[in-house]
Design an enzyme around this catalytic site. Structure first.
Site, PDB file in Angstrom:
ATOM      1  N   ARG A 189     -15.098  12.976   9.121  1.00 27.17           N
ATOM      2  CA  ARG A 189     -13.743  13.448   9.411  1.00 27.17           C
ATOM      3  C   ARG A 189     -13.595  14.577   8.178  1.00 27.17           C
ATOM      4  O   ARG A 189     -13.165  15.745   8.514  1.00 27.17           O
ATOM      5  CB  ARG A 189     -12.512  12.558   9.393  1.00 27.17           C
ATOM      6  CG  ARG A 189     -12.737  11.598  10.559  1.00 27.17           C
ATOM      7  CD  ARG A 189     -11.715  10.376  10.268  1.00 27.17           C
ATOM      8  NE  ARG A 189     -10.220  10.499   9.933  1.00 27.17           N
ATOM      9  CZ  ARG A 189      -9.534   9.844   9.310  1.00 27.17           C
ATOM     10  NH1 ARG A 189      -9.844   8.707   9.003  1.00 27.17           N
ATOM     11  NH2 ARG A 189      -8.185  10.328   9.139  1.00 27.17           N
ATOM     12  N   LYS A 236      -8.575  -1.183   6.172  1.00 23.22           N
ATOM     13  CA  LYS A 236      -9.053  -1.727   4.856  1.00 23.22           C
ATOM     14  C   LYS A 236      -8.032  -2.561   4.370  1.00 23.22           C
ATOM     15  O   LYS A 236      -8.222  -3.629   3.731  1.00 23.22           O
ATOM     16  CB  LYS A 236      -9.264  -0.402   4.015  1.00 23.22           C
ATOM     17  CG  LYS A 236     -10.189   0.291   4.186  1.00 23.22           C
ATOM     18  CD  LYS A 236     -10.131   1.718   3.128  1.00 23.22           C
ATOM     19  CE  LYS A 236      -9.236   2.669   3.638  1.00 23.22           C
ATOM     20  NZ  LYS A 236      -9.451   4.134   2.914  1.00 23.22           N
ATOM     21  N   HIS A 256       0.954  -1.260   0.098  1.00 27.36           N
ATOM     22  CA  HIS A 256       0.077   0.099  -0.026  1.00 27.36           C
ATOM     23  C   HIS A 256       0.775   1.364  -0.032  1.00 27.36           C
ATOM     24  O   HIS A 256       1.903   1.347   0.549  1.00 27.36           O
ATOM     25  CB  HIS A 256      -0.939  -0.022   1.245  1.00 27.36           C
ATOM     26  CG  HIS A 256      -1.814   1.351   1.382  1.00 27.36           C
ATOM     27  ND1 HIS A 256      -2.980   1.561   0.541  1.00 27.36           N
ATOM     28  CD2 HIS A 256      -1.658   2.323   2.135  1.00 27.36           C
ATOM     29  CE1 HIS A 256      -3.383   2.342   0.992  1.00 27.36           C
ATOM     30  NE2 HIS A 256      -2.782   3.214   1.530  1.00 27.36           N
ATOM     31  N   SER A 299      -7.641   3.942   9.262  1.00 30.57           N
ATOM     32  CA  SER A 299      -8.390   3.938   8.086  1.00 30.57           C
ATOM     33  C   SER A 299      -7.700   3.099   7.122  1.00 30.57           C
ATOM     34  O   SER A 299      -8.243   2.094   6.544  1.00 30.57           O
ATOM     35  CB  SER A 299      -8.620   5.317   8.056  1.00 30.57           C
ATOM     36  OG  SER A 299      -8.955   5.230   6.418  1.00 30.57           O
ATOM     37  N   ASP A 348     -15.296   2.629   8.221  1.00 36.18           N
ATOM     38  CA  ASP A 348     -14.333   3.743   7.858  1.00 36.18           C
ATOM     39  C   ASP A 348     -14.945   4.470   6.848  1.00 36.18           C
ATOM     40  O   ASP A 348     -14.699   5.961   6.840  1.00 36.18           O
ATOM     41  CB  ASP A 348     -13.393   3.023   6.962  1.00 36.18           C
ATOM     42  CG  ASP A 348     -12.336   4.066   6.294  1.00 36.18           C
ATOM     43  OD1 ASP A 348     -11.583   4.575   7.433  1.00 36.18           O
ATOM     44  OD2 ASP A 348     -11.900   4.137   5.295  1.00 36.18           O
TER      45      ASP A 348
END
Lengths: 437, 437
Positions: B168, B187, B82, B183, B161
């Site tokens: 947010r 995921k 990621h 967050s 999320d």
């Protein structure tokens, strides 16, 4: 202007200008800005604070969200008084007629509220017949006629505060100094007085336990008041023990009448003279509050204060015979003395615990829908610094006729636990801790 | 348990236990807790933070709010990767086939998202015919068959999320480290990989400008990943200038293909080898990432990497002839060279400005509803440390055939302003700034 950017601005520690605060308050009251943005903003304000100018602008924007009361038709300088709230605080009922008798007009708007006892309105309504609902025109007429009136709030004053307070109450953002200052001052300034004396309580029985915090809040509120053109003075006063002896509605009215007669508890009288001296000074009735205090002493000793209280009671449809015959006030069904467990000097008398004990008896509202019993409460016999023999009375519980034994036991234990004793004499603390002009 | 008490607890700086976090997340997802309480809580978390244990419990509660993907049917250790996002970041398109060709299965779920260019899915879809929509079963089958698949997210992954991020986003509470970590990691962990390599970008073109903050976020995410039983490593990498030369969708695919051929930009290749080396190490294909890097070099030079990419394209219904003939990718209608205004060494090349220029051309989404033009973008010619003669090309603008002259002028100016030059040679900064295991 975007709400998001304003939340970010405050979160990052910057100050709002006037237009930004107006945008936020107007938008929230109109329903254009959702609760979830305002609650995030309130939490950011909790952490980052607001400076003097912001707090003044916040207060002004809140005032502008609703109606304001116009007292101009009453001649002279109208001085209001506000207390941040404590246990056994009967000052308004003493001060309103006392200051009016000394020549300053008092148009007092009071509240009910949640707490250990009812608010000033609840207390006054324990006088048979006494009415506190008055339209603004009636209030003005009453003050023009006899110099004093004490009424419930009327009209749509500061709707922004109602909305913001309800949101703060469920988001843990009540105890932010600038928000507290804005809330209190917006309501006082919307009530139309020309000058204001604040009684900011510090200690165990006040919402501000800490004295430095009380001075801090005082400075903010004095700055807002003066900034808005209302000459404002704050006294920071000790709320480590209940004020006076009585905690309860009719019990406090009785104590107020005794004080107006010159026979009340020394601390309640002292505080009323301090606050009242300042009220007279701000009303232009004397050059210095000390002179005002002398004048008030004479007003009590000469009987004019009690006479003005009778006029006030009559003017608001109450039975003024209570001032001569205190037994006309609601009487509790059962009185139970609380005996001292041991001998010593009273070192501590926790005001909050006494207040909770009174609420348990039914003297105050736990929720908005609670009913108050005007007769019940607690009368303290021994206060900080007093010497006590084992078995001597510390206090008398005034309960309802049908109060169950276990409730009385619980209240007795709460009272005994509120006391701490020591063998050596205790030096008493000052009642008025300081002032902010 | 009362939400009010939990907001107060966090506001006062205390840590939540597991049950408290579960109560909050479950209650919010169910709709039992209103937005205005959660937004106040989020702001309190912004100011007070969350410790390691809280952040792990938050991540777990978020994962448990929805579906998770089960990749157990794929043999071997599944390693995911990621990136926190930068400008010109084409690594996934290189890494997925590269690592798969070296023997580690890659089941990659990617996103679209807002930004300077599209996400990995948008980039891949610039290959004629390429499909990214796959059910989980198809994804598993594809990886079992050829070792690699890159698909869009499927199922109801981490609804908490989605809800929290939306709140947010409008309450200025996005940039809270534990909330960002929770967050991202929720995921990734819900996507079923056994191990994870994070590319945490720091610098002008990343959402974290500050390196210390990038290391801080890396530590949080590594701690969460390992705490949840997913072996996690983070590399903190430099995003002060765009990665590679191309910023744009088809332009980046072209660059990825060139990299898989062994002809790509040195920095893109370097980063892919670093990340891929770690992926192979975590997949158990080598003892140390350095060995993994050597293996990947051979995988590229021997042609297996490009071959795997062709298989991937075919497997997902794309035209694999693009790997031989790059002109089959969407071509921009107009190319405009940007000339250097003066001679010198490139001192700075602001990644964010280049990204915004590419977005202005249509390469990225400004809002959810924007359409992407796959052909447009910018190809950088000169990067930090390069020497430039006046009038020499800095970059080439790839615009639509009908792009108006004033747009091209604006983009040209943005590119020129993104560059700073100096007379003396510039020492290049490292690409990989550090790692957190």
């Amino acid at each position: 202007m975007r709400v998001y950017d304003l939340i970010l601005k405050k979160r990052n520690g910057f100050a709002f200008n006037k237009a930004e605060i107006e945008f936020l308050i107007e938008g929230y009251v109109k329903g254009d800005i959702p609760d979830y943005q305002i609650s995030a903003l309130l939490m950011a304000i909790y952490f980052c604070g607001m400076n003097e100018e912001e707090t003044l602008n916040l207060t002004r924007a809140m005032i502008n969200s609703g109606d304001t009361i116009d007292l101009k038709a009453i001649p002279g300088i109208k001085v209001d008084k506000h207390s941040t709230g404590g246990v056994g605080d009967t000052t308004t009922i003493v001060l309103a007629p006392l200051v009016a008798a000394a020549g300053a007009p008092v148009a007092k708007l009071s509240g009910r509220g949640l707490g250990h006892t009812g608010g000033t309105l609840d207390k006054l309504e324990s006088i048979p017949g006494f009415k506190t609902e008055m339209a603004v025109a009636e209030l003005v007429e009453a003050v023009k006629k006899i110099g004093v009136a004490v009424a419930g709030q009327t009209g749509n004053l500061v709707p922004a505060d109602k909305l913001l307070y309800a949101l703060r109450d469920v988001t843990a953002t009540v105890d932010s100094m600038p928000l507290i200052a804005g809330s209190i001052m917006s309501k006082k300034l919307a009530s139309g007085a020309d000058a204001l004396v604040l009684d900011v309580k510090a200690g165990d029985g006040a919402f501000l336990k800490d004295r430095a915090a009380a001075f801090n809040l005082s400075k903010m509120m004095v700055s807002i008041g003066n900034g808005a053109g209302c000459k404002t003075v704050a006294l920071v006063t000790n709320m480590d023990q209940p004020l006076g002896f009585a905690v309860g509605n009719a019990l406090e009215v009785k104590e107020a009448i005794q004080t107006l007669r010159g026979e009340g508890p020394p601390d309640l009288k002292e505080l009323c003279l301090f606050l009242g001296g300042w009220m007279l000074a701000l009303a232009g009735k004397c050059a210095h509050p000390d002179q005002g205090m002398d004048l008030l002493e004479k007003t009590i000793s000469g009987g004019a204060a009690l006479e003005k209280f009778k006029e006030l009671v009559r003017s608001q449809h109450g039975n003024d015979a209570v001032t001569e015959d205190l037994s006309l006030l609601p009487q509790s069904g059962k009185q139970v003395a609380v005996a001292a467990p041991a001998a010593g000097y009273v070192k501590k008398l926790e005001a909050e615990a006494i207040g909770l004990a009174a609420m348990m008896l039914g003297a105050g509202r736990e929720t908005k829908d609670s009913t108050i019993d005007p007769a019940v409460g607690i009368v303290i016999t021994k206060k900080i610094g007093d010497s006590v023999q084992a078995g001597e009375n510390l206090a008398v519980i005034h309960a309802g006729a049908t109060a169950p034994a276990d409730q009385l036991d619980a209240v007795r234990n709460m009272i005994i636990n509120a006391y701490s004793f020591q063998d050596d004499p205790v030096e008493k603390e000052k009642l008025v801790l300081g002032q902010v002009e």
